[in-house]
Design a protein around this motif. Sequence first.
Motif, PDB file in Angstrom:
ATOM      1  N   LEU A  93       0.866  -1.301   0.110  1.00 47.34           N
ATOM      2  CA  LEU A  93       0.046  -0.071  -0.045  1.00 47.34           C
ATOM      3  C   LEU A  93       0.935   1.267  -0.083  1.00 47.34           C
ATOM      4  CD1 LEU A  93      -2.889  -0.753   2.444  1.00 47.34           C
ATOM      5  CD2 LEU A  93      -3.106  -0.638   0.109  1.00 47.34           C
ATOM      6  N   ALA A  94       2.027   1.190   0.742  1.00 44.86           N
ATOM      7  CA  ALA A  94       2.741   2.257   0.739  1.00 44.86           C
ATOM      8  C   ALA A  94       3.543   2.661  -0.712  1.00 44.86           C
ATOM      9  CB  ALA A  94       3.939   2.152   1.954  1.00 44.86           C
ATOM     10  N   GLN A  95       3.845   1.611  -1.338  1.00 47.38           N
ATOM     11  CA  GLN A  95       4.443   1.771  -2.602  1.00 47.38           C
ATOM     12  C   GLN A  95       3.316   2.344  -3.464  1.00 47.38           C
ATOM     13  OE1 GLN A  95       6.326  -2.058  -3.088  1.00 47.38           O
ATOM     14  NE2 GLN A  95       8.293  -1.054  -3.665  1.00 47.38           N
ATOM     15  N   ALA A  96       2.231   2.057  -3.430  1.00 43.59           N
ATOM     16  CA  ALA A  96       1.046   2.347  -4.267  1.00 43.59           C
ATOM     17  C   ALA A  96       0.893   3.920  -4.013  1.00 43.59           C
ATOM     18  CB  ALA A  96      -0.457   1.878  -4.111  1.00 43.59           C
ATOM     19  N   ALA A  97       1.091   4.156  -2.827  1.00 44.88           N
ATOM     20  CA  ALA A  97       0.679   5.617  -2.388  1.00 44.88           C
ATOM     21  C   ALA A  97       1.904   6.652  -3.002  1.00 44.88           C
ATOM     22  CB  ALA A  97       0.452   5.864  -0.988  1.00 44.88           C
ATOM     23  N   SER A  98       2.967   6.041  -2.732  1.00 46.80           N
ATOM     24  CA  SER A  98       4.452   6.522  -3.354  1.00 46.80           C
ATOM     25  C   SER A  98       4.149   7.031  -4.745  1.00 46.80           C
ATOM     26  CB  SER A  98       5.539   5.802  -2.741  1.00 46.80           C
ATOM     27  OG  SER A  98       5.721   5.506  -1.521  1.00 46.80           O
ATOM     28  N   LEU A  99       3.801   5.873  -5.558  1.00 47.69           N
ATOM     29  CA  LEU A  99       3.814   5.965  -6.876  1.00 47.69           C
ATOM     30  C   LEU A  99       2.855   7.300  -7.344  1.00 47.69           C
ATOM     31  CD1 LEU A  99       4.461   5.150  -9.711  1.00 47.69           C
ATOM     32  CD2 LEU A  99       2.576   3.325  -9.410  1.00 47.69           C
ATOM     33  N   CYS A 100       1.569   7.605  -6.505  1.00 51.15           N
ATOM     34  CA  CYS A 100       0.639   8.234  -7.017  1.00 51.15           C
ATOM     35  C   CYS A 100       1.052   9.600  -6.417  1.00 51.15           C
ATOM     36  CB  CYS A 100      -0.551   8.061  -6.205  1.00 51.15           C
ATOM     37  SG  CYS A 100      -1.491   6.632  -6.809  1.00 51.15           S
ATOM     38  N   LEU A 101       1.793   9.774  -5.309  1.00 51.94           N
ATOM     39  CA  LEU A 101       2.578  10.996  -4.953  1.00 51.94           C
ATOM     40  C   LEU A 101       3.497  11.473  -6.103  1.00 51.94           C
ATOM     41  CD1 LEU A 101       3.076  10.611  -1.144  1.00 51.94           C
ATOM     42  CD2 LEU A 101       1.642  12.163  -2.106  1.00 51.94           C
ATOM     43  N   GLN A 102       4.376  10.632  -6.561  1.00 48.87           N
ATOM     44  CA  GLN A 102       5.374  10.698  -7.566  1.00 48.87           C
ATOM     45  C   GLN A 102       4.732  11.350  -8.848  1.00 48.87           C
ATOM     46  OE1 GLN A 102       8.511  10.426  -7.081  1.00 48.87           O
ATOM     47  NE2 GLN A 102       9.478  10.221  -9.068  1.00 48.87           N
ATOM     48  N   LEU A 103       3.693  10.911  -9.002  1.00 43.35           N
ATOM     49  CA  LEU A 103       2.895  11.273 -10.330  1.00 43.35           C
ATOM     50  C   LEU A 103       2.070  12.356 -10.235  1.00 43.35           C
ATOM     51  CD1 LEU A 103       1.994   7.828 -11.597  1.00 43.35           C
ATOM     52  CD2 LEU A 103       3.774   9.474 -12.826  1.00 43.35           C
ATOM     53  N   GLY A 104       1.696  13.045  -8.647  1.00 47.70           N
ATOM     54  CA  GLY A 104       0.992  13.978  -8.503  1.00 47.70           C
ATOM     55  C   GLY A 104      -0.336  13.716  -8.825  1.00 47.70           C
ATOM     56  N   THR A 105      -0.967  12.659  -8.603  1.00 49.71           N
ATOM     57  CA  THR A 105      -2.384  12.392  -8.937  1.00 49.71           C
ATOM     58  C   THR A 105      -3.358  13.154  -7.924  1.00 49.71           C
ATOM     59  OG1 THR A 105      -2.630  10.392  -7.731  1.00 49.71           O
ATOM     60  CG2 THR A 105      -2.180  10.268 -10.094  1.00 49.71           C
ATOM     61  N   ASP A 106      -4.470  13.545  -8.325  1.00 52.27           N
ATOM     62  CA  ASP A 106      -5.387  14.166  -7.551  1.00 52.27           C
ATOM     63  C   ASP A 106      -6.224  13.366  -6.681  1.00 52.27           C
ATOM     64  OD1 ASP A 106      -4.761  16.900  -8.302  1.00 52.27           O
ATOM     65  OD2 ASP A 106      -6.144  17.023 -10.019  1.00 52.27           O
ATOM     66  N   GLY A 107      -6.609  13.579  -5.415  1.00 49.82           N
ATOM     67  CA  GLY A 107      -7.373  12.782  -4.725  1.00 49.82           C
ATOM     68  C   GLY A 107      -6.655  11.530  -4.324  1.00 49.82           C
ATOM     69  N   LEU A 108      -7.577  10.517  -3.676  1.00 49.64           N
ATOM     70  CA  LEU A 108      -7.110   9.149  -3.327  1.00 49.64           C
ATOM     71  C   LEU A 108      -7.659   8.090  -4.139  1.00 49.64           C
ATOM     72  CD1 LEU A 108      -7.110   9.480   0.464  1.00 49.64           C
ATOM     73  CD2 LEU A 108      -5.354   9.639  -1.036  1.00 49.64           C
ATOM     74  N   ARG A 109      -8.517   8.728  -5.541  1.00 50.66           N
ATOM     75  CA  ARG A 109      -8.890   7.466  -6.474  1.00 50.66           C
ATOM     76  C   ARG A 109      -8.104   6.796  -6.866  1.00 50.66           C
ATOM     77  NH1 ARG A 109     -13.969   9.752  -8.762  1.00 50.66           N
ATOM     78  NH2 ARG A 109     -14.965   9.220  -6.769  1.00 50.66           N
ATOM     79  N   GLY A 110      -6.738   7.254  -7.193  1.00 52.07           N
ATOM     80  CA  GLY A 110      -5.621   6.505  -8.062  1.00 52.07           C
ATOM     81  C   GLY A 110      -5.280   5.399  -7.175  1.00 52.07           C
ATOM     82  N   GLU A 111      -4.883   5.587  -5.663  1.00 52.24           N
ATOM     83  CA  GLU A 111      -4.531   4.725  -4.731  1.00 52.24           C
ATOM     84  C   GLU A 111      -5.502   3.481  -4.765  1.00 52.24           C
ATOM     85  OE1 GLU A 111      -2.057   8.340  -2.856  1.00 52.24           O
ATOM     86  OE2 GLU A 111      -3.916   7.896  -4.292  1.00 52.24           O
ATOM     87  N   LEU A 112      -6.806   3.815  -4.323  1.00 54.76           N
ATOM     88  CA  LEU A 112      -7.937   3.001  -4.445  1.00 54.76           C
ATOM     89  C   LEU A 112      -7.931   1.977  -5.528  1.00 54.76           C
ATOM     90  CD1 LEU A 112     -10.550   5.134  -2.521  1.00 54.76           C
ATOM     91  CD2 LEU A 112      -9.331   3.079  -1.648  1.00 54.76           C
ATOM     92  N   THR A 113      -7.934   2.534  -6.835  1.00 54.20           N
ATOM     93  CA  THR A 113      -8.039   1.870  -7.986  1.00 54.20           C
ATOM     94  C   THR A 113      -7.008   1.017  -8.146  1.00 54.20           C
ATOM     95  OG1 THR A 113      -9.289   3.692  -9.151  1.00 54.20           O
ATOM     96  CG2 THR A 113      -8.452   1.965 -10.556  1.00 54.20           C
TER      97      THR A 113
END
Length: 340
Positions: free
Chosen positions: A262-282
């Motif tokens: 989960l931490a790696q999923a969140a790190s990836l989304c942070l790196q890409l600057g995705t809005d919200g948390l839907r990216g991590e959930l998906t």
Amino acid sequence: MGTAYPFSAIVGQDEMKLAILIAAIEPAIGGVLVFGDRGTGKSTAVRGLAALLPPMRATADCRFGCDPSDRGACEHCRERKAGGSARSRNVPVPVVDLPLGATEDRVVGSLDLERALTQGVRAFEPGLLARAHRGFLYIDEVNLLEDHLVDLLIDVAASGENVVEREGLSVRHPARFVLIGSGNPEEGELRPQLLDRFGLSVEVKTPTDLAERVEIIKRRDAYERQPEAFVSHWQKEDIRVRHRVVAARARLAELTVPDATLAQAASLCLQLGTDGLRGELTLMRAARALAALQNDDEVTPAHLQRIAAPALRHRLRRDPLDESGSSERVERAVAEVFAH
């Protein structure tokens, strides 16, 4: 199996086929957006998958195809179940086309004029959303869909329920479906509100490999000349895919997602600057469905890496200083995050 072109017989387009399989295993992902060239098997893949899926159990006389065991069934089904008179039957998984020129009444449903005129009864005539319940709603050229239908789809996709209040009618019924949209990016962009509702986004291209093109032509010709024989030839492969999907659905609730993943999923989304948390959930849901499909015991970084591009490429902000495409940006971020 019917005479839909067999899912297993589709040549190439592996990312698209995997995304549709994952959406069938875990509908909560939110559907699949397929952008690319015409004539690359987009609608063929959806119909082929629906044809190989096992029939679903539905209340016998329900106009919405409600699941008899579902607490979110329509009012009619709940009443029948409470009275002990509900009967059920097996029905095929529906695939419903939403044409660009469809009126709002045709999509959401309307007053049944025939019954109103002949019997003087105000009755509801279900629309396309009712027919698509528990199946697939397919929209070709989704980027050209009229704004009022886009708004309507966003509301229904978010709530899982269709509410109709017009002409003295007040009706609400379940409308949960896997939304599949396809289109050509050269013909216009998709509104951000609807784009965000798609869980996965895949890109399809016309094959450039000569042997692959020849094989596609041969299979399509064989199917058109003798569809029953062609479907029969691929039946074993389709049944194998069906068993994998059914087993994956059963295993989905048992799979664990480690905190480190989960931490790696969140790190990836942070790196890409995705809005919200839907990216991590998906990303988490898609990776879990992929692990279930592969009969793995838990979700690993390898699952995240494989599904990262379809889960995140359509969630990126435009960067005026970076001219590379969204897929390349995701691949670059994956390489950086998972290198540590």
